[in-house]
Scaffold this motif. Structure first.
Motif, PDB file in Angstrom:
ATOM      1  N   GLY A  11      42.933  37.327  -7.006  1.00 40.73           N
ATOM      2  CA  GLY A  11      43.611  37.127  -8.283  1.00 40.73           C
ATOM      3  C   GLY A  11      44.086  38.437  -8.866  1.00 40.73           C
ATOM      4  O   GLY A  11      45.224  38.543  -9.346  1.00 40.73           O
ATOM      5  N   PHE A  12      43.216  39.442  -8.843  1.00 39.57           N
ATOM      6  CA  PHE A  12      43.605  40.757  -9.362  1.00 39.57           C
ATOM      7  C   PHE A  12      44.797  41.317  -8.593  1.00 39.57           C
ATOM      8  O   PHE A  12      45.662  41.985  -9.177  1.00 39.57           O
ATOM      9  CB  PHE A  12      42.439  41.734  -9.287  1.00 39.57           C
ATOM     10  N   GLN A  13      44.865  41.060  -7.291  1.00 40.74           N
ATOM     11  CA  GLN A  13      45.978  41.578  -6.488  1.00 40.74           C
ATOM     12  C   GLN A  13      47.316  41.043  -6.971  1.00 40.74           C
ATOM     13  O   GLN A  13      48.357  41.673  -6.770  1.00 40.74           O
ATOM     14  CB  GLN A  13      45.772  41.222  -5.013  1.00 40.74           C
TER      15      GLN A  13
ATOM     16  N   ALA B 289      67.209  36.852 -11.410  1.00 36.10           N
ATOM     17  CA  ALA B 289      66.249  35.827 -11.009  1.00 36.10           C
ATOM     18  C   ALA B 289      64.904  36.121 -11.662  1.00 36.10           C
ATOM     19  O   ALA B 289      64.640  37.251 -12.094  1.00 36.10           O
ATOM     20  CB  ALA B 289      66.117  35.815  -9.488  1.00 36.10           C
ATOM     21  N   PRO B 290      64.012  35.138 -11.743  1.00 39.17           N
ATOM     22  CA  PRO B 290      62.689  35.373 -12.332  1.00 39.17           C
ATOM     23  C   PRO B 290      61.891  36.402 -11.538  1.00 39.17           C
ATOM     24  O   PRO B 290      62.112  36.583 -10.335  1.00 39.17           O
ATOM     25  CB  PRO B 290      62.014  34.001 -12.257  1.00 39.17           C
ATOM     26  N   VAL B 291      60.963  37.053 -12.215  1.00 37.29           N
ATOM     27  CA  VAL B 291      60.042  37.967 -11.535  1.00 37.29           C
ATOM     28  C   VAL B 291      58.687  37.312 -11.277  1.00 37.29           C
ATOM     29  O   VAL B 291      57.914  37.781 -10.451  1.00 37.29           O
ATOM     30  CB  VAL B 291      59.818  39.263 -12.351  1.00 37.29           C
ATOM     31  N   LEU B 292      58.385  36.232 -11.986  1.00 34.33           N
ATOM     32  CA  LEU B 292      57.070  35.597 -11.904  1.00 34.33           C
ATOM     33  C   LEU B 292      57.102  34.420 -10.938  1.00 34.33           C
ATOM     34  O   LEU B 292      58.105  33.702 -10.851  1.00 34.33           O
ATOM     35  CB  LEU B 292      56.638  35.116 -13.294  1.00 34.33           C
ATOM     36  N   THR B 293      55.997  34.228 -10.226  1.00 28.54           N
ATOM     37  CA  THR B 293      55.839  33.071  -9.353  1.00 28.54           C
ATOM     38  C   THR B 293      54.574  32.304  -9.744  1.00 28.54           C
ATOM     39  O   THR B 293      53.709  32.823 -10.453  1.00 28.54           O
ATOM     40  CB  THR B 293      55.718  33.490  -7.880  1.00 28.54           C
ATOM     41  N   ARG B 294      54.485  31.075  -9.236  1.00 25.93           N
ATOM     42  CA  ARG B 294      53.286  30.278  -9.484  1.00 25.93           C
ATOM     43  C   ARG B 294      52.042  30.972  -8.929  1.00 25.93           C
ATOM     44  O   ARG B 294      50.976  30.957  -9.546  1.00 25.93           O
ATOM     45  CB  ARG B 294      53.464  28.914  -8.808  1.00 25.93           C
ATOM     46  N   GLU B 295      52.172  31.577  -7.777  1.00 21.77           N
ATOM     47  CA  GLU B 295      51.045  32.263  -7.151  1.00 21.77           C
ATOM     48  C   GLU B 295      50.560  33.414  -8.022  1.00 21.77           C
ATOM     49  O   GLU B 295      49.350  33.626  -8.177  1.00 21.77           O
ATOM     50  CB  GLU B 295      51.443  32.782  -5.767  1.00 21.77           C
ATOM     51  N   MET B 296      51.503  34.146  -8.605  1.00 26.79           N
ATOM     52  CA  MET B 296      51.125  35.254  -9.486  1.00 26.79           C
ATOM     53  C   MET B 296      50.360  34.755 -10.708  1.00 26.79           C
ATOM     54  O   MET B 296      49.316  35.291 -11.067  1.00 26.79           O
ATOM     55  CB  MET B 296      52.373  36.018  -9.944  1.00 26.79           C
ATOM     56  N   LEU B 297      50.891  33.731 -11.362  1.00 32.30           N
ATOM     57  CA  LEU B 297      50.276  33.238 -12.598  1.00 32.30           C
ATOM     58  C   LEU B 297      48.904  32.629 -12.319  1.00 32.30           C
ATOM     59  O   LEU B 297      47.950  32.870 -13.064  1.00 32.30           O
ATOM     60  CB  LEU B 297      51.192  32.229 -13.279  1.00 32.30           C
ATOM     61  N   ASP B 298      48.790  31.866 -11.233  1.00 33.36           N
ATOM     62  CA  ASP B 298      47.501  31.265 -10.902  1.00 33.36           C
ATOM     63  C   ASP B 298      46.484  32.328 -10.501  1.00 33.36           C
ATOM     64  O   ASP B 298      45.288  32.217 -10.829  1.00 33.36           O
ATOM     65  CB  ASP B 298      47.668  30.243  -9.778  1.00 33.36           C
ATOM     66  N   GLY B 299      46.928  33.353  -9.800  1.00 30.25           N
ATOM     67  CA  GLY B 299      46.025  34.436  -9.427  1.00 30.25           C
ATOM     68  C   GLY B 299      45.492  35.160 -10.640  1.00 30.25           C
ATOM     69  O   GLY B 299      44.291  35.471 -10.733  1.00 30.25           O
ATOM     70  N   LEU B 300      46.379  35.436 -11.602  1.00 33.73           N
ATOM     71  CA  LEU B 300      45.946  36.085 -12.837  1.00 33.73           C
ATOM     72  C   LEU B 300      44.971  35.197 -13.606  1.00 33.73           C
ATOM     73  O   LEU B 300      43.980  35.682 -14.172  1.00 33.73           O
ATOM     74  CB  LEU B 300      47.163  36.415 -13.711  1.00 33.73           C
ATOM     75  N   ASP B 301      45.245  33.900 -13.606  1.00 36.89           N
ATOM     76  CA  ASP B 301      44.343  32.938 -14.243  1.00 36.89           C
ATOM     77  C   ASP B 301      42.940  33.061 -13.655  1.00 36.89           C
ATOM     78  O   ASP B 301      41.942  33.147 -14.381  1.00 36.89           O
ATOM     79  CB  ASP B 301      44.903  31.526 -14.043  1.00 36.89           C
TER      80      ASP B 301
END
Length: 469
Positions: free
Chosen positions: A351-353, A295-307
């Motif tokens: 976001g950093f978290q 399964a994927p490791v990335l989520t929308r929350e992760m990508l938006d937080g990094l953004d």
């Protein structure tokens, strides 16, 4: 036999030992080759052919005496513009702000100089290294040698273009979210992002790595012999370790390889890429590996937080510029980064978290498998003038979905060419496949990549010289 500019680093060294040709022969051929290609692709910064030829002459004299010095004596190399070299500024893709002259080489430049590699030039990058594109307000537009209408990706845009066009065999890029592997995939070359700290770099930062961009896995491993030597200037460096990088033998029997075809968010995966990566996975299976769907490791929350975290960080950098200078930055960078002015401190910390969440998710994968195979990019090609595959400043990271988790998780990851598109809109453009391993397993990932490269056995072909600019 291929022309001199087409030879790999290992072939060059073999030729020097056999006295079939000299570093001066190679330098002369390369300067001539670059003169015909560089006006078309704009891959180089601070290109100094006279200094390059003088260094090649000194190397030729060492080889003539049977006294080469270092692993890479006489082998041409380029460094991404963001990697400091003594006596030159580091324009950061913009040329704005204080342009102090570097007083010393950054660690990758130091290591290559110690091994007497011949510095050909620096290579271009976009503004602040924050675009996966060949577009730069300082360097201009770097184009993909396979098709001048197509983008190189980035931020190691010049390195990807230079490697594909045959501007010498060895190139060093940097990668904080895919900046080595993305242009490697779109330019059809090998791009290796090591474990964080394996290759010392300065300045260092969360997820930021330097690594090889080459035309073969064997050359990438050869570069690691030099680049991986320790340097105390990188406080995030790994402890010194003796690794025989040239040993790329690996038995795949019993190996569990996770197949991660879906990214979890971002741009949809092109079907040609899906088919190409699936075929590559089957090659590993045929060699004895067991394939395990993941399964994927990335989520929308992760990508938006990094953004959000990167927005805040980039806005802080832009605030250092005078308003009139800031206006000279690429509009797409400004439009995106201005969102950082509206973030609260809590937003940035949250976001950093998400980088920690990515670390947890990627590391957990290796409880189930020994390695992972996935696409490198979700798309095959995009226009040269675009700032990203979406060309939308509000969605700048929808294409780094397969690469960025492994930066935040710190695992080694490599992209290599798995074939070429047959679609009419992107005919004969390269398709990248990515391999990842657990933290610190850099040598293992290179070994696995070599086995896949050998089994894919793609025809040795490279871009042909364009007829118009």
């Amino acid at each position: 036999m291929p022309e001199l500019h087409q030879l790999t680093a290992t072939q060059l060294l073999d030729g020097y030992r056999a006295r079939s040709f000299s570093p001066s022969d190679v330098a002369g051929a390369l300067v001539e080759h670059i003169a015909t290609w560089e006006p078309h692709i704009n891959a180089l910064y601070a290109y100094q052919p006279d200094a390059f030829i003088r260094a090649a002459k000194a190397s030729t004299q060492r080889w003539a005496k049977g006294q080469p010095s270092g692993y890479l004596d006489g082998v041409p190399v380029t460094l991404k513009e963001l990697i400091a070299t003594q006596g030159m500024p580091v324009p950061g893709g913009t040329g704005l702000g204080e342009q102090a002259i570097a007083t010393e080489d950054a660690p990758p430049a130091t290591r290559l100089d110690e091994d007497n590699a011949l510095l050909l030039a620096k290579t271009t990058c976009p503004d602040f290294g924050m675009l996966s594109s060949g577009l730069s307000s300082f360097h201009g537009l770097t184009r993909n040698p396979w098709d001048l209408a197509c983008n190189t990706g980035g931020s190691s845009s010049g390195a990807g273009a230079a490697a594909a066009a045959g501007f010498g065999p060895l190139h060093v890029g940097t990668d904080i979210g895919g900046s080595i592997r993305l242009p490697a995939a779109w330019c059809g070359v090998v791009g290796f992002k090591p474990t964080l700290g394996r290759v010392p770099i300065d300045p260092y930062y969360v997820g930021r790595c330097a690594g090889p961009m080459t035309r073969s896995v064997k050359d990438a491993a050869l570069m690691m012999t030099a680049l991986a030597r320790t340097d105390r200037r990188d406080a995030m460096r790994l402890p010194p370790e003796k690794i025989h990088w040239a040993d790329l033998a690996l038995d795949l029997h019993g190996l569990r390889v996770g197949v991660m075809m879906e990214a979890g968010c971002g741009l949809p995966l092109d079907e040609e890429i899906r088919n190409c990566v699936e075929q590559a996975a089957k090659q590993l299976e045929a060699a004895g590996a067991t394939l395990v769907p993941l399964a994927p490791v990335l989520t929308r929350e992760m990508l938006d937080g990094l953004d959000h975290f990167w927005q805040g960080r980039q806005w802080g950098e832009l605030m250092k510029l005078a308003p009139k200078e800031r206006e000279k930055v690429l509009p797409s960078i400004l439009a995106w980064a201005e969102g950082g002015a509206r973030l609260t401190g809590v937003d940035a910390v949250q976001g950093f978290q998400q980088t920690m969440a990515m670390r947890r998710a990627t590391e957990a994968v290796f409880d189930k498998v020994d390695a992972v195979i996935s696409p490198t990019t979700p798309n095959i090609a995009f226009p040269a003038e675009w700032s990203s595959p979406t060309n939308d400043p509000s969605q700048p990271f929808e294409h780094i979905i397969y690469t960025v988790p492994w930066n935040m998780g710190e695992q080694p990851a490599i992209s290599l060419n798995a074939g070429f598109s047959q679609a009419t809109t992107s005919f004969n453009m390269p398709i990248g496949v990515q391999l990842m391993g657990p933290r610190f397993a850099d040598h293992f990932v290179l070994k696995l990549a070599k086995q896949l490269e050998d089994r894919l056995a793609l025809p040795k072909r490279w871009p042909t010289l364009p007829t118009v600019i």
